[in-house]
Design an enzyme around this catalytic site. Sequence first.
Site, PDB file in Angstrom:
ATOM      1  N   ASP A  49     -21.033 -35.750  42.303  1.00 24.95           N
ATOM      2  CA  ASP A  49     -19.782 -36.395  42.711  1.00 24.95           C
ATOM      3  C   ASP A  49     -18.584 -35.437  42.692  1.00 24.95           C
ATOM      4  O   ASP A  49     -17.485 -35.832  43.097  1.00 24.95           O
ATOM      5  CB  ASP A  49     -19.492 -37.613  41.816  1.00 24.95           C
ATOM      6  CG  ASP A  49     -20.362 -38.806  42.181  1.00 24.95           C
ATOM      7  OD1 ASP A  49     -21.074 -38.750  43.201  1.00 24.95           O
ATOM      8  OD2 ASP A  49     -20.341 -39.810  41.434  1.00 24.95           O
ATOM      9  N   LYS A  69     -14.746 -46.023  37.685  1.00 19.61           N
ATOM     10  CA  LYS A  69     -15.368 -46.986  38.607  1.00 19.61           C
ATOM     11  C   LYS A  69     -16.843 -47.158  38.278  1.00 19.61           C
ATOM     12  O   LYS A  69     -17.355 -48.281  38.213  1.00 19.61           O
ATOM     13  CB  LYS A  69     -15.216 -46.473  40.055  1.00 19.61           C
ATOM     14  CG  LYS A  69     -16.111 -47.189  41.052  1.00 19.61           C
ATOM     15  CD  LYS A  69     -16.040 -46.585  42.431  1.00 19.61           C
ATOM     16  CE  LYS A  69     -16.985 -45.455  42.705  1.00 19.61           C
ATOM     17  NZ  LYS A  69     -18.382 -45.791  42.944  1.00 19.61           N
ATOM     18  N   ASN A  70     -17.536 -46.046  38.050  1.00 22.08           N
ATOM     19  CA  ASN A  70     -18.991 -46.136  37.865  1.00 22.08           C
ATOM     20  C   ASN A  70     -19.395 -46.717  36.513  1.00 22.08           C
ATOM     21  O   ASN A  70     -20.566 -46.977  36.270  1.00 22.08           O
ATOM     22  CB  ASN A  70     -19.636 -44.764  38.054  1.00 22.08           C
ATOM     23  CG  ASN A  70     -19.700 -44.386  39.525  1.00 22.08           C
ATOM     24  OD1 ASN A  70     -19.344 -45.185  40.386  1.00 22.08           O
ATOM     25  ND2 ASN A  70     -20.158 -43.178  39.810  1.00 22.08           N
ATOM     26  N   ARG A 125     -31.176 -43.306  49.698  1.00 20.25           N
ATOM     27  CA  ARG A 125     -30.890 -43.971  48.425  1.00 20.25           C
ATOM     28  C   ARG A 125     -31.712 -45.239  48.191  1.00 20.25           C
ATOM     29  O   ARG A 125     -31.178 -46.354  48.162  1.00 20.25           O
ATOM     30  CB  ARG A 125     -29.399 -44.286  48.313  1.00 20.25           C
ATOM     31  CG  ARG A 125     -28.565 -43.052  48.396  1.00 20.25           C
ATOM     32  CD  ARG A 125     -27.113 -43.342  48.206  1.00 20.25           C
ATOM     33  NE  ARG A 125     -26.719 -43.487  46.812  1.00 20.25           N
ATOM     34  CZ  ARG A 125     -25.472 -43.668  46.429  1.00 20.25           C
ATOM     35  NH1 ARG A 125     -24.519 -43.757  47.306  1.00 20.25           N
ATOM     36  NH2 ARG A 125     -25.179 -43.768  45.155  1.00 20.25           N
ATOM     37  N   ARG A 184     -23.316 -50.523  47.541  1.00 22.85           N
ATOM     38  CA  ARG A 184     -24.687 -50.442  47.064  1.00 22.85           C
ATOM     39  C   ARG A 184     -24.816 -50.907  45.609  1.00 22.85           C
ATOM     40  O   ARG A 184     -25.847 -51.428  45.197  1.00 22.85           O
ATOM     41  CB  ARG A 184     -25.118 -48.981  47.204  1.00 22.85           C
ATOM     42  CG  ARG A 184     -26.562 -48.768  47.009  1.00 22.85           C
ATOM     43  CD  ARG A 184     -26.909 -47.322  47.245  1.00 22.85           C
ATOM     44  NE  ARG A 184     -28.287 -47.116  46.893  1.00 22.85           N
ATOM     45  CZ  ARG A 184     -28.708 -46.991  45.667  1.00 22.85           C
ATOM     46  NH1 ARG A 184     -27.835 -47.025  44.671  1.00 22.85           N
ATOM     47  NH2 ARG A 184     -29.982 -46.829  45.412  1.00 22.85           N
ATOM     48  N   ILE A 217     -29.202 -33.600  44.345  1.00 21.18           N
ATOM     49  CA  ILE A 217     -29.334 -35.036  44.031  1.00 21.18           C
ATOM     50  C   ILE A 217     -29.499 -35.865  45.306  1.00 21.18           C
ATOM     51  O   ILE A 217     -30.401 -36.696  45.396  1.00 21.18           O
ATOM     52  CB  ILE A 217     -28.115 -35.548  43.227  1.00 21.18           C
ATOM     53  CG1 ILE A 217     -27.841 -34.662  42.010  1.00 21.18           C
ATOM     54  CG2 ILE A 217     -28.314 -37.008  42.816  1.00 21.18           C
ATOM     55  CD1 ILE A 217     -28.871 -34.700  40.916  1.00 21.18           C
ATOM     56  N   ARG A 234     -12.383 -47.113  47.996  1.00 24.37           N
ATOM     57  CA  ARG A 234     -13.473 -47.688  47.203  1.00 24.37           C
ATOM     58  C   ARG A 234     -13.418 -47.193  45.758  1.00 24.37           C
ATOM     59  O   ARG A 234     -13.870 -47.893  44.855  1.00 24.37           O
ATOM     60  CB  ARG A 234     -14.828 -47.293  47.799  1.00 24.37           C
ATOM     61  CG  ARG A 234     -15.200 -48.034  49.060  1.00 24.37           C
ATOM     62  CD  ARG A 234     -16.620 -47.692  49.458  1.00 24.37           C
ATOM     63  NE  ARG A 234     -17.431 -47.575  48.272  1.00 24.37           N
ATOM     64  CZ  ARG A 234     -18.338 -46.617  48.053  1.00 24.37           C
ATOM     65  NH1 ARG A 234     -18.561 -45.697  48.953  1.00 24.37           N
ATOM     66  NH2 ARG A 234     -19.024 -46.591  46.944  1.00 24.37           N
ATOM     67  N   CYS A 287     -27.579 -45.175  53.868  1.00 27.22           N
ATOM     68  CA  CYS A 287     -26.209 -44.955  53.424  1.00 27.22           C
ATOM     69  C   CYS A 287     -25.794 -43.553  53.831  1.00 27.22           C
ATOM     70  O   CYS A 287     -26.626 -42.695  54.064  1.00 27.22           O
ATOM     71  CB  CYS A 287     -26.165 -45.134  51.908  1.00 27.22           C
ATOM     72  SG  CYS A 287     -24.783 -44.378  51.115  1.00 27.22           S
TER      73      CYS A 287
HETATM   74  C1  UD1 Z   1     -24.878 -43.093  40.765  1.00 26.64           C
HETATM   75  C2  UD1 Z   1     -23.389 -43.099  41.011  1.00 26.64           C
HETATM   76  C3  UD1 Z   1     -23.028 -42.090  42.093  1.00 26.64           C
HETATM   77  C4  UD1 Z   1     -23.586 -40.717  41.737  1.00 26.64           C
HETATM   78  C5  UD1 Z   1     -25.071 -40.807  41.405  1.00 26.64           C
HETATM   79  C6  UD1 Z   1     -25.632 -39.497  40.889  1.00 26.64           C
HETATM   80  C7  UD1 Z   1     -22.787 -45.381  40.498  1.00 26.64           C
HETATM   81  C8  UD1 Z   1     -22.324 -46.703  41.013  1.00 26.64           C
HETATM   82  N1  UD1 Z   1     -22.994 -44.431  41.412  1.00 26.64           N
HETATM   83  O1  UD1 Z   1     -25.493 -43.497  41.987  1.00 26.64           O
HETATM   84  O2  UD1 Z   1     -21.602 -42.023  42.176  1.00 26.64           O
HETATM   85  O3  UD1 Z   1     -23.406 -39.861  42.842  1.00 26.64           O
HETATM   86  O4  UD1 Z   1     -25.310 -41.788  40.395  1.00 26.64           O
HETATM   87  O5  UD1 Z   1     -24.966 -39.074  39.766  1.00 26.64           O
HETATM   88  O6  UD1 Z   1     -22.893 -45.167  39.306  1.00 26.64           O
HETATM   89  N2  UD1 Z   1     -33.521 -42.530  43.670  1.00 26.64           N
HETATM   90  C9  UD1 Z   1     -34.749 -42.921  44.140  1.00 26.64           C
HETATM   91  N3  UD1 Z   1     -35.187 -44.191  43.855  1.00 26.64           N
HETATM   92  C10 UD1 Z   1     -34.433 -45.071  43.136  1.00 26.64           C
HETATM   93  C11 UD1 Z   1     -33.185 -44.671  42.653  1.00 26.64           C
HETATM   94  C12 UD1 Z   1     -32.743 -43.388  42.936  1.00 26.64           C
HETATM   95  O7  UD1 Z   1     -35.455 -42.154  44.775  1.00 26.64           O
HETATM   96  O8  UD1 Z   1     -34.895 -46.200  42.907  1.00 26.64           O
HETATM   97  C13 UD1 Z   1     -33.023 -41.180  43.956  1.00 26.64           C
HETATM   98  C14 UD1 Z   1     -31.759 -41.171  44.819  1.00 26.64           C
HETATM   99  O9  UD1 Z   1     -32.076 -41.259  46.195  1.00 26.64           O
HETATM  100  C15 UD1 Z   1     -31.151 -39.850  44.434  1.00 26.64           C
HETATM  101  C16 UD1 Z   1     -31.481 -39.729  42.953  1.00 26.64           C
HETATM  102  O10 UD1 Z   1     -32.594 -40.588  42.736  1.00 26.64           O
HETATM  103  O11 UD1 Z   1     -31.785 -38.813  45.128  1.00 26.64           O
HETATM  104  C17 UD1 Z   1     -30.390 -40.098  41.995  1.00 26.64           C
HETATM  105  O12 UD1 Z   1     -29.857 -41.351  42.376  1.00 26.64           O
HETATM  106  P1  UD1 Z   1     -29.177 -42.333  41.324  1.00 26.64           P
HETATM  107  O13 UD1 Z   1     -28.907 -41.627  40.036  1.00 26.64           O
HETATM  108  O14 UD1 Z   1     -29.957 -43.582  41.286  1.00 26.64           O
HETATM  109  O15 UD1 Z   1     -27.787 -42.616  42.029  1.00 26.64           O
HETATM  110  P2  UD1 Z   1     -27.006 -43.974  41.975  1.00 26.64           P
HETATM  111  O16 UD1 Z   1     -27.304 -44.630  40.677  1.00 26.64           O
HETATM  112  O17 UD1 Z   1     -27.222 -44.724  43.226  1.00 26.64           O
END
Ligand code: UD1
Length: 433
Positions: A309, A22-23, A122, A93, A331, A401, A117
């Site tokens: 995850d 999915k990701n 996030r 998201r 995370i 999902r 969320c």
């Molecule tokens: C993706 C995955 C999700 C997985 C996560 C971590 C997808 C669609 N989803 O989510 O399944 O759990 O990676 O492996 O691929 N952060 C910020 N600012 C930002 C972006 C992120 O502070 O602009 C923080 C987040 O709050 C979190 C950390 O960085 O604490 C990592 O988040 P991120 O890797 O961005 O997760 P997603 O990409 O949303």
Amino acid sequence: MDKFLIKGGTPLHGKIAISGAKNSALPCLAATLLSAKTVTLHNVPYVRDLITQRRLLEDLGATTLTPDVHTHKITAAHIESFEAPYELVKTMRASVLALGPLLGRFGKAKVSLPGGCAIGTRPIDLHLRAFEKLGAVVSLESGDVVAKAPKGRLVGSELDFEKVTVTGTENVMMAAVLAEGTTVIHNAACEPEIPDLADLLNKMGAKVSGAGTPKITIEGVEALGEAEHWIIPDRIETGTFIVAAAITNGELEITSCRPDHLGAVIDMLREVGVEIDQPDPTTLHVRNSNAGLRSKDITTEPYPLFPTDMQAQYMALMTQAEGTSVVTETIFENRFMHASELIRMGADIEIHGNQATVKGKVRLKGAPVLASDLRASASLVLAGLCAEGETLIDRVYHIDRGYETIVRKISSIGGNIERLKDHMSTAAPETSG
Ligand code: UD1
């Protein structure tokens, strides 16, 4: 809302094939916005998030054909809208992944800011700052992020993510492929979904190198063309079925998977006593060792370390291991909502900040429980499969999902699980091919 009714205590036995990731499919679908030519994606999982992502592309003006449920042929020749509306972003998201390609190809994009969320706030501040580095002007207007490239085209730049972000890395990669000049991303996420997206972009004519390492270099090109691409297998679904075999004391052959994408998970599960053999590069044989399960601490970290995850599923497994284990989540804040539901089923878990202390081994008992997010739901299914009696899981739309035909898959390996349909609910995720 649909519910799952699980009668636990039956060991799972048999063969299970893993679906596409999915990701990986989510950013790959978004990437089709970068080209006016047709992009064909195979092995797309039939899960609700992908149905939503396809709807988003259609709303923007792309045409999509699905000759079979796992194949999408997408042509973004006539894009008429540059906006991902709140109705879509609030349910998924990952709709923010439209920002990078729209900005990269058309120099403008508007995406509703994702709300709070279930697994933490996030934010997308890191995505936005990176777009600014590429020359975009970003503003917030009535809850929408509006990004524009003043000269119509982004300009390559060197940028450094202060925190590893998976979708942030993907969004910037997609924005940069059509920028003028070269972009270098430092501290890029290394998750296998990143090189999968880079592979697709390169097949479309982009020049991306270093994906899968913390330094990615992207030489901007003028336009992208057509491509055909196979999405990698879902490493988290694979990990979930390994735990399913272990927690039910069963034995599974897991096929169509990529064990090399979940090294840290396989190593840890072997350490706690799960026997995992790899007869060939895409197959795993899993069973519990006769010695039973031992407790071990884990800490979630970015790839290649233990993924967040898989944290919820591991916690469910640890309720069945002898001893005490400490699960540390680094995370996401607030990602222990499954713990209170596992406790309702008899688990002995204490939460202090970002650490959960799990004491095993306990006999889980079926109970009515509430799914709170995608992976939390998976851990409740696992707990229900090993519990004595009946578990009724509410709000299973979370699991729909991201897990393809999960009831059908678990039933096919002997699990006693049934979907209780709410006749008001829409998509029918169990009816795919
Ligand atoms: C993706 C995955 C999700 C997985 C996560 C971590 C997808 C669609 N989803 O989510 O399944 O759990 O990676 O492996 O691929 N952060 C910020 N600012 C930002 C972006 C992120 O502070 O602009 C923080 C987040 O709050 C979190 C950390 O960085 O604490 C990592 O988040 P991120 O890797 O961005 O997760 P997603 O990409 O949303």
